[in-house]
Design an enzyme around this catalytic site. Structure first.
Site, mmCIF file in Angstrom:
data_model
loop_
_atom_site.group_PDB
_atom_site.id
_atom_site.type_symbol
_atom_site.label_atom_id
_atom_site.label_comp_id
_atom_site.label_asym_id
_atom_site.label_seq_id
_atom_site.Cartn_x
_atom_site.Cartn_y
_atom_site.Cartn_z
ATOM 1 N N GLN A 276 0.978 -1.044 -0.024
ATOM 2 C CA GLN A 276 -0.029 0.117 0.093
ATOM 3 C C GLN A 276 0.772 1.202 -0.057
ATOM 4 O OE1 GLN A 276 -3.017 0.201 -0.552
ATOM 5 N NE2 GLN A 276 -4.046 1.828 0.662
ATOM 6 N N HIS A 313 -1.948 -4.280 0.657
ATOM 7 C CA HIS A 313 -1.672 -4.647 -0.592
ATOM 8 C C HIS A 313 -2.474 -3.289 -1.548
ATOM 9 C CE1 HIS A 313 -2.964 -7.632 -3.922
ATOM 10 N NE2 HIS A 313 -1.962 -6.702 -4.593
ATOM 11 N N LEU A 314 -1.718 -2.746 -2.334
ATOM 12 C CA LEU A 314 -2.122 -1.350 -2.909
ATOM 13 C C LEU A 314 -3.566 -1.389 -3.689
ATOM 14 C CD1 LEU A 314 -1.702 1.534 -3.729
ATOM 15 C CD2 LEU A 314 -0.579 0.616 -5.965
ATOM 16 N N HIS A 315 -4.426 -0.622 -2.950
ATOM 17 C CA HIS A 315 -5.910 -0.413 -3.399
ATOM 18 C C HIS A 315 -6.244 0.861 -3.134
ATOM 19 C CE1 HIS A 315 -6.208 -1.323 0.984
ATOM 20 N NE2 HIS A 315 -7.323 -0.857 0.902
ATOM 21 N N PHE A 316 -7.445 1.219 -4.009
ATOM 22 C CA PHE A 316 -8.132 2.502 -3.813
ATOM 23 C C PHE A 316 -9.483 1.708 -3.524
ATOM 24 C CE2 PHE A 316 -5.327 5.685 -5.372
ATOM 25 C CZ PHE A 316 -4.232 4.967 -5.996
#
Lengths: 520, 421
Positions: A276, A313-316
Site C-alpha cells: 500500500q 496491498h495497494l488499493h483504492f
C-alpha cells in the site's frame, strides 16, 4: 474533550492501555530537537493547539526510535480490521490454509489459468484533460456513462447473489443539520465483534507480506471486472475476457462490508502484489477511473498505512453517494500554481487541514503532482489520505496523525468509544457509526471535534506543506535531473532513495531515509 | 446522445406560457436563460437576446443544450458544484462564475438562479438563470495599466526599489508571457511614477526577476483565477432581472391555465432532485409506490413512454396493470405480486401491450428500492423488450441491474437531506 494534554512534560511515562491500545515505553530523555539530515534544528516548542503534546514538540517518537536504534518502540494500535472480502480470515486461519490448492476460484497461481472476467478498457485522454466530462458530453447532460452502468449493474448482481455481509441500503443515513453537511450512517453490521488485530502505525511504508490477507486471495466472484488502458485508444468492453497474468491486470472488486452503495476496491496490477503505497502509474489509473465513470458522486479514496488502511496491498476504494461531501464544499485558498498548470489550494474553515489539487495542462501533470506529493509523504513517514472528487477534477490530500495520537494515548476515550477510524471517507465528512446512541446524537460539533483531532496542527501542516511544494515543483526541472521519482511496481525496500528532493533551493529537507518525521 | 428533440423544447415553453410570453421576454434588456429540469439533459429552452449577445452564440446554438457549455478550464469547480446542488434541492443560488464566450474568451458574471414551480404539480418546472457581467473597476484592462496600478499600489511598493526604469525594462524575464511584454511599457511607467526613496538601493537581478514574476503571477491570477465579487449594483441588477422574468412567466402562464409560481405548492410525486437524477437513466423503467393505494406509478422514464406508446400523464398515478392484456399469463402477474409482498427482487417474462394494442414480450425485472431511512420507498420495474440488443454487449439482465443500481443510488441519496421531502 481533547486528549490528555500535557505540555512539555517529562517523557518517562508509560502510556496506559486505552481500549486495547498497545502500550509504548519511552525513555526518560526528552529529545528537544528534530534531527534532519545532519542538521539539528531547534524545533518550536509550541503546544499543538492544546491537543496534547506529542514528543514532536521536541522530537518525534520515530526520532526516538531512530536514536534508540531499535524496533521495540514502534507505535501500534489494535483495532478490528474491516472485512472486505468473504475470504479474509484471521491470521491463524489463513496460515492453516496456505498449504495445497485452495479449492476455489481465487486470483492466485492455482486458479488464474483459465479464469475469465469482464474487461473494460478505457481510452487514455492524453491531451487537454479533465474536461473530458465536458468535452464528451457537451451537448447535453451526461447520460449514465457506460463504466458507471457496468459497475452499478455488476454490484447489484452481487447484491442479489448475497455476497455482501449486509444490505447497506437498509442502513439509516442522514445529513447532519448544520452548515457543513456532515453525513452520518448507522451501520451496526459493518464492524465485527472479533478480536482486534495489531496494526503498526508508525511506518507508512511496509513491505508486502504474502502471509497476510491480500487481494489475490479473494474469490473471483468478488471481482467485478478488469480495468485497464485500451491499446487502440478506444473504449472497449469484453464481457468474458481471459485474465492474462502476463499483462498485469488491474481489477475492480467489491467490498463485502460496504459503506455505501457501489463500494468497490480498485486494485492496480493485482498480481504484482504491490504494498500500500502510491506510485505514479497507479494513481493515474485511479484518476482514469474517476474520469471514465463520469459521475461526480462516484469518488475514489486512498488511505496510507498509518492512516487506517488495513490491508497492505495497494488499493483504492470508491462508492456512490449523490450528495456533496463537506470537504468538497469547504472554502479553499489558493496557494500556488505549478509550472505545469496544476493549481494547489489549501482548505480553510474545515476541521482537517489539507491541500486541493486541480487543473494541470494535461491529466498526467495533475496526477503526477499529487502522486509526487504522496510519495514524498510516504517516504517521510507521514500518514495521509487522498480523495479524488468531481470526476477527477479535484483531488484532496490530507496528512493526518490520529493513529499516532491513538497509540500514544492522546485521544479522549469519548472519541475512541465511537470506534470511528478516521480514514478518507470520514475525513471527507461521511461518518459510519456503529452505535445507535452515536447516530442519534450525531451533531456537526461532534463531527468537527473528531476530525479536528485527525488534522495536523497548523505549525506542522505549514512545515509539511512547504516540503510538499518543493517536492512538486521539483518536477519542473525533472528533465535536467538524473533522479527519478519512485518507479512503478518495483519491490525496492521503501527506505531506498526515492525522489531525492534537495535541489539546492535553500531547503534542508530529508530525502527518503530513515529519518521519520512522524510529527503532529 | 442525441439532443432532445426541438419539439420537446418548444413544448416545454409553449405548453406553459402563451405566445405573447416570448415577445415580452424579448423586450427585457437582461441576460437570462430558462431551463427545463424535467427534460433529460436539463436543457436551455429559452435564451434572451441579451444573453446571446453576451455569450456570442446564436439561438440555435444554445437552445437545447445544457448550461455547462459555457464553462471552461478556469471555471471554479466548487461554484459549479454549488449550482448543481441548488438545482437538486430546488432552490435559488447566487454566485459569481467564470464563463466562456463562443470565441473562447472568459468573463466573470454574477449568476443568479431561481426555481419556477408548477402550481398543480408542486414541483419545479423551470429554472430561470440571470447573468450579470461583473465589470472590472478599471476599464483599461488590456494594456494592464489600470490593473497594474492596483497591484503596485496595493502590494509592491515596499518591495520594489529602483534607481531607474531603464534598468527594469532591460531586465524583463526572457521567457515572460507575451501578455506581460505587451503591457511592459505601462508597468514600467507605473514603476517610474511611484516615488522611491532616494536612498533606496538598486535591486539586484534576482530581486528584479522575482518582482517581475510576482507581478506576472498577480496579473494573470487577477485576470482569471481570483474569485470575483460582484458589486452591490450588479447584485441589484440581478435581483431586478429575476423579478422581471418571473413576473412575465407568472403572468403569461395564466392564460394557458397551467399556472406557475415562485414558491412550491402541495405534494409532488417524486422530488425534483430525484426527478433530475432519474432523468440521466436512458432505459425504460417505472417507479411505483407500494405505500399508496393500488400501488401507482410515480415516475416513468421517457424510454418507457416510447416503448409503450403512452403519454406521461396517462401513466402517472396508474397501476401497471394497464400494460397487461388478454394473453398475459396470470401466473406471471402473481409472481410479481408475491415478490412485492415479500419485498424481494424478481425477473419475469411477461406479455405486455402497448397503447396501440400491439403486444411484446417484456423481460421485466422488479426490485425494492430503499431510501435514506433504510426502509423501502419504491419498487422499480425495468422493462426490456425481448430481442433488443445492447450496443455494449451487456446482457439484458446486466442492463437491468445497472438501472436498478442507479436508481438505488438516486433514491437513497436524494432522501438524505433533511431539507428535501
Amino acid at each position: 474533550m481533547i486528549g490528555k494534554g500535557k505540555v512539555g512534560c517529562q517523557r518517562g511515562r508509560q502510556v496506559a492501555d486505552i481500549t486495547a491500545i498497545h502500550g509504548v515505553t519511552r525513555p526518560l530523555i526528552h529529545v528537544r530537537s528534530v534531527r534532519r539530515k545532519l542538521d539539528i534544528i531547534q524545533s518550536n516548542p509550541s503546544a499543538h493547539g492544546g491537543r496534547g503534546a506529542l514528543p514532536s514538540e521536541g522530537g518525534s517518537p520515530s526520532d526516538l526510535l531512530f536514536l534508540a536504534g531499535g524496533e521495540r518502540m514502534m507505535l501500534r494500535i489494535k483495532r478490528v480490521p474491516t472485512v472486505v472480502s468473504n475470504y479474509q480470515k484471521d491470521e491463524g486461519e489463513d496460515a492453516a490454509r496456505r498449504g495445497g490448492g485452495c479449492g476455489r476460484n481465487c486470483l492466485q497461481k492455482c486458479c488464474i489459468p483459465g479464469a475469465k472476467l469482464p474487461l473494460y478498457t478505457f481510452k487514455r485522454a492524453e491531451e487537454i484533460p479533465g474536461d473530458k466530462c465536458v468535452l464528451e458530453h457537451d451537448d447535453n447532460q451526461a447520460p449514465v456513462a457506460f463504466l458507471d452502468s457496468l459497475l452499478l449493474g455488476q454490484w447489484e448482481d452481487r447484491m442479489q447473489r448475497g455476497l455482501f455481509r449486509y444490505d447497506v441500503t437498509a442502513c439509516e443515513t442522514k445529513v447532519i443539520p448544520g452548515r457543513c453537511g456532515f453525513m452520518a450512517q448507522l451501520n451496526e453490521g459493518r464492524h465485527l465483534k472479533k478480536r482486534p488485530t495489531e496494526f503498526r502505525v508508525d511506518k507508512v511504508l511496509q513491505p508486502f507480506d504474502g502471509n497476510k490477507f491480500n487481494f489475490t486471495k479473494v474469490g473471483q466472484e468478488e471481482v467485478l471486472f478488469q480495468f485497464d488502458a485500451s491499446e487502440d485508444g478506444e473504449v472497449h468492453f469484453f464481457p468474458d475476457a481471459p485474465v492474462d497474468a502476463d499483462s498485469s491486470p488491474s481489477v475492480v472488486a467489491i467490498n463485502v462490508s460496504p459503506i455505501e452503495y457501489g463500494h468497490v476496491l480498485l486494485i492496480p496490477r493485482i498480481l504484482e502484489c504491490l504494498p500500500q503505497r502510491i506510485d505514479r502509474e497507479s494513481f493515474l489509473l485511479a484518476l482514469y477511473m474517476a474520469i471514465e465513470a463520469g459521475n461526480p458522486y462516484f469518488r475514489l479514496g486512498y488511505n496510507s498505512l498509518g492512516a487506517f488502511a488495513t490491508i497492505n496491498h495497494l488499493h483504492f476504494q470508491a462508492y456512490y453517494l449523490a450528495v456533496p461531501f463537506p470537504i468538497e464544499k469547504a472554502p479553499t485558498r489558493k496557494v500556488t500554481t505549478l509550472g505545469d498548470g496544476v493549481k494547489i489550494s489549501e482548505l480553510f474553515d474545515y476541521p482537517v487541514r489539507g491541500l486541493v489539487f486541480e487543473g494541470g495542462n494535461t491529466l498526467q501533470d495533475l496526477s503526477n503532482a499529487v502522486s509526487d506529493a504522496c510519495i514524498f509523504l510516504q517516504d517521510n513517514n507521514i500518514p495521509h489520505n487522498v480523495l479524488i472528487a468531481d470526476c477527477g477534477k479535484r483531488i484532496f490530500l490530507l496528512p493526518q496523525c490520529y493513529a499516532e495520537k491513538q497509540a500514544l494515548g492522546e485521544v479522549s476515550s469519548e472519541l475512541l468509544d465511537t470506534q470511528v477510524n478516521p480514514a478518507v471517507w470520514e475525513i471527507s465528512g461521511h461518518m459510519v457509526l456503529k452505535r445507535k446512541k452515536d447516530y442519534e446524537e450525531a451533531s456537526e460539533e461532534n463531527a468537527w471535534r473528531l476530525l479536528a483531532e485527525v488534522s495536523l496542527s497548523e505549525e506542522r501542516f505549514e512545515e509539511v506543506k512547504a516540503l510538499i511544494f518543493e517536492a512538486c515543483s521539483y518536477t519542473l526541472s525533472e528533465k535536467e535531473d538524473e533522479h527519478l521519482t519512485q518507479g512503478a511496481g518495483d519491490d525496492k525496500p521503501p527506505l531506498e532513495g526515492t525522489g531525492s528532493i534537495n535541489k539546492g533551493r535553500n531547503c534542508n529537507m530529508v530525502s527518503g531515509t530513515q529519518e521519520c518525521l512522524v510529527l503532529q | 446522445m442525441e439532443p432532445p428533440q426541438l419539439g420537446l423544447i418548444e413544448q416545454s415553453f409553449n405548453s406553459r406560457y402563451s405566445n405573447w410570453a416570448r415577445e415580452a421576454l424579448d423586450e427585457l434588456p437582461d441576460n437570462f436563460t430558462i431551463t427545463d429540469p424535467c427534460i433529460s439533459g436539463h436543457p436551455i429552452v429559452f435564451a434572451s437576446r441579451g444573453f446571446l449577445k453576451m455569450s456570442g452564440y446564436s439561438r440555435d446554438q444554445v437552445v437545447g443544450r445544457n448550461g455547462r457549455m459555457f464553462q471552461g478550464p478556469n471555471t471554479c469547480r466548487r461554484s459549479v458544484m454549488e449550482i448543481r446542488e441548488a438545482i437538486r434541492e430546488e432552490r435559488g443560488v447566487e454566485i459569481s462564475l467564470l464563463n466562456y464566450r463562443k470565441d473562447g474568451t472568459p468573463f466573470w458574471m454574477l449568476f443568479r438562479m431561481a426555481p419556477v414551480f408548477g402550481k398543480d404539480e408542486g414541483r419545479v418546472i423551470h429554472f430561470v438563470a440571470v447573468q450579470v457581467p461583473i465589470l472590472r473597476r478599471r476599464q483599461r484592462r488590456r494594456n494592464g495599466e489600470g490593473l497594474c496600478g492596483e497591484i503596485l499600489s496595493n502590494s509592491c511598493r515596499r518591495e520594489v526599489c529602483s534607481s531607474s526604469s531603464v534598468e527594469l525594462a532591460g531586465v524583463s524575464a526572457a521567457d515572460s508571457d507575451c501578455r506581460v511584454q505587451a503591457m511592459e511599457g505601462s508597468v514600467w511607467q507605473h514603476v517610474d511614477n511611484y516615488v522611491f526613496p532616494k536612498d533606496c538601493k538598486p535591486l539586484d537581478g534576482f530581486q528584479l526577476i522575482s518582482f517581475l514574476q510576482f507581478a506576472l503571477v498577480l496579473f494573470t491570477s487577477l485576470e482569471i483565477e481570483e474569485k470575483c465579487e460582484a458589486s452591490d449594483t450588479e447584485k441589484q441588477l440581478a435581483a431586478t432581472a429575476i423579478s422581471n422574468v418571473l413576473s412575465v412567466l407568472t403572468h403569461y402562464s395564466e392564460s394557458t391555465g397551467r399556472l406557475v409560481c415562485e414558491k412550491r405548492f402541495g405534494p409532488s410525486l417524486v422530488s425534483s432532485s430525484l426527478h433530475i437524477s432519474l432523468g440521466r437513466i436512458k432505459q425504460s423503467f417505472v417507479l411505483v409506490d407500494p405505500h399508496l393505494p393500488d400501488i401507482p406509478i410515480v415516475y416513468a422514464s421517457d424510454a418507457f413512454l416510447r416503448m409503450t406508446g403512452y403519454a406521461r400523464n396517462e401513466v402517472l398515478g396508474q397501476n401497471c396493470r394497464f400494460l397487461t392484456g388478454v394473453d398475459t399469463d396470470p401466473s406471471a402477474l402473481h409472481q410479481i405480486k408475491q415478490s412485492i409482498q415479500a419485498q424481494q427482487a424478481c425477473s419475469v417474462r411477461i406479455l405486455h401491450y402497448r397503447k396501440d394494442k400491439s403486444s411484446f414480450w417484456n423481460l421485466l425485472h422488479i426490485s425494492p428500492v430503499r431510501n435514506a431511512t433504510g426502509k423501502i420507498a419504491y419498487f422499480v420495474g425495468v422493462q426490456i423488450e425481448e430481442g433488443s440488443v445492447d450496443r455494449h454487449g451487456l446482457s439484458p439482465e446486466m442492463r437491468q441491474l445497472s438501472v436498478v443500481g442507479s436508481i438505488k443510488v438516486a433514491v437513497r441519496s436524494s432522501s438524505m437531506s433533511y431539507s428535501i421531502h
